[in-house]
Enzyme design. Structure first.
Site, PDB file in Angstrom:
ATOM      1  N   GLU A  67      39.735 -83.269  83.183  1.00  0.00           N
ATOM      2  CA  GLU A  67      40.292 -84.006  82.046  1.00  0.00           C
ATOM      3  C   GLU A  67      40.949 -85.318  82.455  1.00  0.00           C
ATOM      4  O   GLU A  67      40.905 -86.295  81.708  1.00  0.00           O
ATOM      5  CB  GLU A  67      41.283 -83.129  81.269  1.00  0.00           C
ATOM      6  CG  GLU A  67      40.618 -82.106  80.351  1.00  0.00           C
ATOM      7  CD  GLU A  67      40.236 -80.823  81.078  1.00  0.00           C
ATOM      8  OE1 GLU A  67      40.536 -80.696  82.276  1.00  0.00           O
ATOM      9  OE2 GLU A  67      39.639 -79.932  80.436  1.00  0.00           O
TER      10      GLU A  67
ATOM     11  N   HIS B 248      45.562 -71.776  74.311  1.00  0.00           N
ATOM     12  CA  HIS B 248      44.455 -72.352  73.537  1.00  0.00           C
ATOM     13  C   HIS B 248      44.808 -72.498  72.058  1.00  0.00           C
ATOM     14  O   HIS B 248      43.915 -72.500  71.219  1.00  0.00           O
ATOM     15  CB  HIS B 248      43.201 -71.477  73.658  1.00  0.00           C
ATOM     16  CG  HIS B 248      42.504 -71.562  74.982  1.00  0.00           C
ATOM     17  ND1 HIS B 248      43.000 -70.969  76.111  1.00  0.00           N
ATOM     18  CD2 HIS B 248      41.358 -72.173  75.358  1.00  0.00           C
ATOM     19  CE1 HIS B 248      42.173 -71.208  77.131  1.00  0.00           C
ATOM     20  NE2 HIS B 248      41.181 -71.941  76.700  1.00  0.00           N
TER      21      HIS B 248
END
Lengths: 336, 336
Positions: free
Chosen positions: B70, B139
């Site tokens: 990322e 998440h």
């Protein structure tokens, strides 16, 4: 552990560079050296706010790499970024003005020493965050390929930065996408005040390139000609579409990590510093240039003199420049 | 005599995820400089099907599958944006911003400022936020407050399919880094979505329902819950006004203040943890600007100070819902 200066002989490489290249490398190095030593004096005199991370000692790396680049090639730099900016052609005026926090500075007085940049010179920014410039260079290289241009991106980072995730992610991303990026590790042996032996178990940072399928080469970072030759190969390779490559330049900073006063906590021995200073990259190049007839002493001295004049003028410009207007505090936070 | 009118708004319904996909595809057709990079976005079409069919139309030059990296992914976007492209990078789950926060906060958000305005960073970051899928604590988060706190970033939170498309298009067209927080639970929800490309202005709140008794300011998925609560309260003779900020940075406080002047009571509701959440910011601004119009202190509803739980029964209790919103409104009305 004492950082050993590399023993690689550079006499051979000197003969392989043209007189024009030698003079170019010399001038770039002198410009960095004088910019930095004068900035150090200004800091010592209490004239500059903030931090100052001097590049003196490492000039051969910036000069050698930048002499292999075109104006439209992009670089990302480190918190020790003055040398890269000077060698890439950023003007003394806007650099000194930025150190002074003046509105005429490279960042309009919003960035300071650690954030000098110049889009017109392909200088995508010094960076206060260690390793952060690596993925940004990868993005710049991506843009070049996307737009069908043949410019390359070069990212400079230190040995310490290769312990941070952004370096590894950026290296792998560049490799897997086959992008025209040249990775330049300026290994000066210290991550701030911590010697390399205390922060990694390998001797050569270049070994890390192998993990990404990226070729690498180690060069004597005190030898501008050697750096230039390696950089030229890597840049041409990248420009031709052969993907990224890493160069590890073994070098040394003559000043402390930050500032000019030096060693509150002596983390380097006098002998070590002296050993490296005996291989001053500018002295090395000048001695060889005079010995082999590439340049006369008078020609070299003239570069120093001209550069001193230019720097004195730039400092005067910076000191005479206005400070930013606090009414413009919110300038450029957003576009539009 | 009859008149024929060309409908300007299609009556067809589209799911939230398809509306996003359509807006992105139209923005890519509109501007050759828009490309998408992310994990599983090209070949697979995105784990939430956000990028379905885009590889077929735009090919691997403009749809790039990247490693799970990322920091390098956002850095790629920053560098490419600095070089004139309009990257859309996908972070899949919002929780992953922790591993690339430097590139978002220190690089993307500050680059224009640091460059003295010489460039802009038209980067769009798409990501899925929110609880409700049993995806547990790593998440499921709503981290808009982290991002809205950073000068230089914009943050949008589409509350339905119509805003998912329009805000995405505006984010891509915007010259600033914009984070588009799609909500996972809303992905399959439908609303009327025009077929043509349209942008929803960033920084403009939308009054989703007009009412006279309480102003409910709801973020993202909470807009739907607030509208459901409004139906419930209407049956009791209470009319609540529901405001959807759509963009949380920059925040349209004027629309909120105007509503408060009419209703004199305010409830702010978001999925994120209440402590340090945007509800605190909104409440503070309202009290600063329209205190004299308030008949009761501003009430905040958000998640308790806990990671998002896994077990559905716990997760249901964790996320605010229509019942809690309705209850909050009743509490506000009990105070004279």
């Amino acid at each position: 552990m004492v950082q050993k200066a590399p023993r690689k002989s550079a006499a051979k490489t000197t003969h392989q560079a043209s007189a024009q290249v030698i003079k170019d490398l010399h001038e770039r190095m002198v410009r960095i050296r004088l910019f930095e030593t004068e900035a150090g004096k200004l800091m010592e005199a209490g004239k500059l706010p903030g931090f100052l991370h001097l590049y003196v000692g490492q000039e051969a790396v910036a000069a050698g790499v930048m002499a292999a680049l075109r104006d439209d090639d992009q670089i990302t730099s480190t918190h020790r970024g003055h040398g890269h900016a000077v060698a890439k052609g950023v003007g003394f005026r806007e650099m000194y003005a930025e150190l002074y926090g003046r509105v005429t500075g490279a960042c309009l007085g919003r960035g300071g020493s650690m954030h000098i940049n110049d889009l017109t010179r392909g200088m995508l920014g010094a960076n206060g965050i260690v390793g952060a410039g690596v993925p940004i260079a990868v993005g710049a290289a991506f843009a070049a390929r996307y737009k069908g241009e043949d410019s390359v991106a070069v990212t400079f980072f230190g040995d310490g930065a290769t312990n941070i995730g952004a370096f590894h992610e950026g290296a792998n991303m560049a490799a897997i996408l086959g992008l025209p990026v040249v990775f330049i590790c300026e290994n000066n042996g210290y991550a701030e005040f911590t010697p390399q032996s205390a922060h990694m178990l390998i001797t050569d940072v270049a070994d890390r390139a192998a993990a990404y399928g990226m070729p690498s080469v180690i060069v004597d970072g005190m030898d501008a000609v050697a750096v230039h030759r390696a950089a030229t190969e890597a840049v041409e390779r990248a420009r031709a579409g052969a993907g990224p490559m890493m160069i590890e330049a073994k070098t040394y900073r003559f000043y402390d990590h930050q500032g000019v006063k030096g060693l509150r906590h002596p983390y380097r021995s006098d002998e070590e510093v002296a050993e490296w200073k005996s291989r001053d990259p500018i002295d090395l190049l000048e001695t060889r240039a005079v010995a082999d007839g590439t340049a006369t002493r008078a020609e070299l001295d003239d570069v120093w003199r001209r550069t001193r004049d230019e720097i004195a003028e730039a400092i005067a410009y910076a000191e005479a420049s206005p400070l930013p207007d606090p009414a413009d505090l919110l300038l450029n936070v957003y576009s539009g | 005599m009859t008149t024929t009118k060309t409908p300007t708004v299609a009556t067809r319904k589209l799911t939230y995820v398809k509306a996003f996909n359509e807006g992105l595809a139209q923005a890519m057709r509109e501007d050759e400089n828009v490309f998408v990079a992310g994990e599983d976005v090209a070949g697979y079409g995105g784990v939430f099907r956000m990028f379905d069919n885009l590889l077929d139309e735009f090919g691997p030059r403009r749809m790039i599958d990247t490693p799970i990296s990322e920091a390098a992914l956002v850095g790629l976007g920053v560098g490419a944006a600095a070089r004139g492209l309009r990257p859309v990078v996908d972070l899949m789950f919002m929780d992953f911003i922790g591993v690339c926060l430097d590139q978002i906060v220190n690089q993307a958000a500050k680059m224009k400022y640091m460059f003295g305005g010489a460039l802009s960073v038209p980067l769009t970051i798409t990501t899925a936020s929110g609880a409700g899928l049993g995806a547990a604590a790593q998440h499921s988060q709503s981290l808009e407050a982290w991002l809205a706190h950073v000068p230089g970033l914009k943050v949008v939170m589409p509350s339905d399919a119509y805003t998912a498309k329009g805000l995405t298009v505006s984010a891509i067209r915007d010259d600033n880094p914009v984070v588009v927080m799609l909500n996972k639970v809303l992905l399959g929800s439908t609303s009327e979505v025009p077929e043509e490309i349209y942008g929803i202005p960033l920084g403009q709140a939308h009054t989703a329902r007009q009412g006279s008794d309480v102003t409910v300011i709801a973020l993202g998925r909470m807009v739907g819950e607030a509208l459901a609560a409004a139906d419930e309260l209407a049956a009791e003779g209470v009319e609540i006004e529901v405001i959807d900020p759509r963009t949380v940075q920059p925040l349209d406080t004027e629309t909120m203040f105007a509503s408060v002047r009419r209703t004199n009571r305010v409830l702010v509701v978001h999925e994120a943890v209440t402590f340090g959440g945007l509800g605190a910011e909104i409440a503070a601004q309202i009290q600063d600007a329209v205190f004299d119009y308030l008949d009761a202190p501003v009430l905040r509803i958000g998640a308790p100070f806990s990671p998002v739980p896994f077990s559905p029964v716990l997760e249901k209790a964790y996320v605010p819902d229509r019942a809690r919103i309705a209850q909050g409104c009743r509490r506000l009305l009990e105070r004279s």
